[in-house]
Design an enzyme around this catalytic site. Structure first.
Site, PDB file in Angstrom:
ATOM      1  N   ASP A  20      20.954  39.794  20.511  1.00 44.10           N
ATOM      2  CA  ASP A  20      19.857  39.724  21.488  1.00 44.10           C
ATOM      3  C   ASP A  20      19.389  41.116  21.920  1.00 44.10           C
ATOM      4  OD1 ASP A  20      18.029  38.458  23.094  1.00 44.10           O
ATOM      5  OD2 ASP A  20      19.433  38.064  24.728  1.00 44.10           O
ATOM      6  N   ASN A  68      14.079  28.877  20.004  1.00 41.65           N
ATOM      7  CA  ASN A  68      13.208  30.021  19.690  1.00 41.65           C
ATOM      8  C   ASN A  68      11.872  29.609  19.059  1.00 41.65           C
ATOM      9  OD1 ASN A  68      16.013  32.228  18.951  1.00 41.65           O
ATOM     10  ND2 ASN A  68      14.769  32.157  20.795  1.00 41.65           N
TER      11      ASN A  68
HETATM   12  C1  IPE Z   1      19.596  33.790  22.056  1.00 41.74           C
HETATM   13  O1  IPE Z   1      18.688  34.718  22.512  1.00 41.74           O
HETATM   14  C2  IPE Z   1      19.288  33.395  20.658  1.00 41.74           C
HETATM   15  C3  IPE Z   1      19.461  34.445  19.673  1.00 41.74           C
HETATM   16  C4  IPE Z   1      19.844  35.675  19.868  1.00 41.74           C
HETATM   17  C5  IPE Z   1      19.175  34.021  18.352  1.00 41.74           C
HETATM   18  P1  IPE Z   1      17.411  34.312  23.368  1.00 41.74           P
HETATM   19  O2  IPE Z   1      16.699  35.580  23.648  1.00 41.74           O
HETATM   20  O3  IPE Z   1      16.656  33.244  22.693  1.00 41.74           O
HETATM   21  O4  IPE Z   1      18.098  33.707  24.665  1.00 41.74           O
HETATM   22  P2  IPE Z   1      17.531  33.484  26.135  1.00 41.74           P
HETATM   23  O5  IPE Z   1      16.215  32.795  25.995  1.00 41.74           O
HETATM   24  O6  IPE Z   1      17.401  34.826  26.760  1.00 41.74           O
HETATM   25  O7  IPE Z   1      18.582  32.658  26.805  1.00 41.74           O
HETATM   26  C1  IPE Z   2      16.954  38.362  19.754  1.00 41.32           C
HETATM   27  O1  IPE Z   2      16.116  39.267  20.372  1.00 41.32           O
HETATM   28  C2  IPE Z   2      16.369  37.759  18.504  1.00 41.32           C
HETATM   29  C3  IPE Z   2      15.965  36.368  18.642  1.00 41.32           C
HETATM   30  C4  IPE Z   2      16.173  35.606  19.663  1.00 41.32           C
HETATM   31  C5  IPE Z   2      15.250  35.790  17.523  1.00 41.32           C
HETATM   32  P1  IPE Z   2      14.986  38.812  21.374  1.00 41.32           P
HETATM   33  O2  IPE Z   2      13.729  38.632  20.607  1.00 41.32           O
HETATM   34  O3  IPE Z   2      15.411  37.641  22.177  1.00 41.32           O
HETATM   35  O4  IPE Z   2      14.873  40.094  22.291  1.00 41.32           O
HETATM   36  P2  IPE Z   2      14.604  40.134  23.843  1.00 41.32           P
HETATM   37  O5  IPE Z   2      15.647  39.285  24.491  1.00 41.32           O
HETATM   38  O6  IPE Z   2      13.226  39.599  24.051  1.00 41.32           O
HETATM   39  O7  IPE Z   2      14.738  41.576  24.201  1.00 41.32           O
HETATM   40 MG    MG Z   3      16.381  37.473  23.964  1.00 41.27          MG
END
Ligand code: IPE
Ligand code: IPE
Ligand code: MG
Length: 243
Positions: A20, A68
């Site tokens: 993340d 997602n």
């Molecule tokens: C969790 O991250 C899923 C992945 C890293 C694939 P998210 O960015 O989707 O999680 P939330 O929405 O902050 O809980």
């Molecule tokens: C994790 O990074 C990757 C996925 C969830 C696909 P994010 O895209 O959630 O990154 P932040 O949380 O917005 O920084």
């Molecule tokens: Mg995220």
């Protein structure tokens, strides 16, 4: 990890990583979110290789959750294209026999993914099936609740067929019908980016996992950070409800 450290610590068998912080990493640099995912995908490759070198048996990377899909189509496409790039590259490595010990497995709901990706996953799983040094699970279109529903449906079918009585259902029946069937539960779950939640990752399997959180954004995560998490883990006292 120094050789001395490696000899003296209790390595986790299975590490789960929630990758993340890609979006915030890109924002900090004035880049598009997709650039953050691209940088994150590179870090995923580095961490896989490093974990294999130090002797971790199993790694699960959370790359895309069932939630997602709420994101803009452009971002989803960019993530799926990065996944395609990785699968293609991994397949080439397998075919050229450059990849010695990595078994690759997919966990998640295949039917929700583009067909070409499902085909590539299946090929890579079969090409790497005999590798035993490290198992890398790719959690894409993965959700823990979705996984439990999937398992419950399979068990319900056995009940319906008269093969199993409801009162005889055990934890092993659930375990054995999850996408992670046959793998040890994660000993350690790592979540960077300053969030303190599982976001639907391995919710059944993490009942007794140790957690390691950090403010580092995933694209900045290094093998040194993995070392720190493992060394912290090795100092924990896991009781599993005992004394
Ligand atoms: C969790 O991250 C899923 C992945 C890293 C694939 P998210 O960015 O989707 O999680 P939330 O929405 O902050 O809980
Ligand atoms: C994790 O990074 C990757 C996925 C969830 C696909 P994010 O895209 O959630 O990154 P932040 O949380 O917005 O920084
Ligand atoms: Mg995220």
């Amino acid at each position: 990890m120094t050789k001395e450290n490696l000899e003296n610590i209790n390595l986790p068998r299975h590490i789960g990583i929630i990758m993340d912080g890609n979006g915030r990493w890109a924002k900090q640099r004035g880049l598009k979110r997709s650039e953050g995912h691209k940088a994150g995908a590179q870090v995923f490759r580095n961490i896989c290789n490093y974990a294999e070198d130090i002797g971790i048996e199993c790694l699960t990377f959370y790359a895309f959750s069932t939630e997602n899909w709420k994101r803009p189509a452009e971002e989803i496409n960019a993530i799926m294209n990065l996944f395609r790039d990785y699968l293609m590259e991994a397949q080439e490595k397998e075919e050229e026999n450059e990849e010695k010990g990595m078994r690759i497995r997919y966990i998640g709901e295949r039917s929700g993914l583009p067909e070409d990706i499902v085909g590539m996953i299946e090929q890579l799983e079969s090409l790497s099936a005999e590798k035993h040094k490290i198992t890398v699970n790719l959690a894409v279109n993965y959700g823990g609740r979705d996984e439990i529903i999937h398992a419950v449906k399979k068990i319900a079918k056995r009940v319906e067929a008269g093969e199993l009585k409801p009162e005889d259902i055990t934890q092993e029946d659930i375990d054995g019908n999850l996408f992670t069937a046959g793998l040890p539960d994660p000993d350690l779950i790592i979540r960077p980016s300053g969030e303190y939640r599982l976001s639907n990752f391995l919710i059944w399997q993490s009942a007794y996992s140790e957690f390691w959180f950090s403010n580092i954004l995933w694209p900045d995560f290094t093998p040194d950070d993995l070392d720190k998490a493992i060394i912290d883990y090795s100092k924990r006292n896991r009781r599993f409800g005992g004394v």
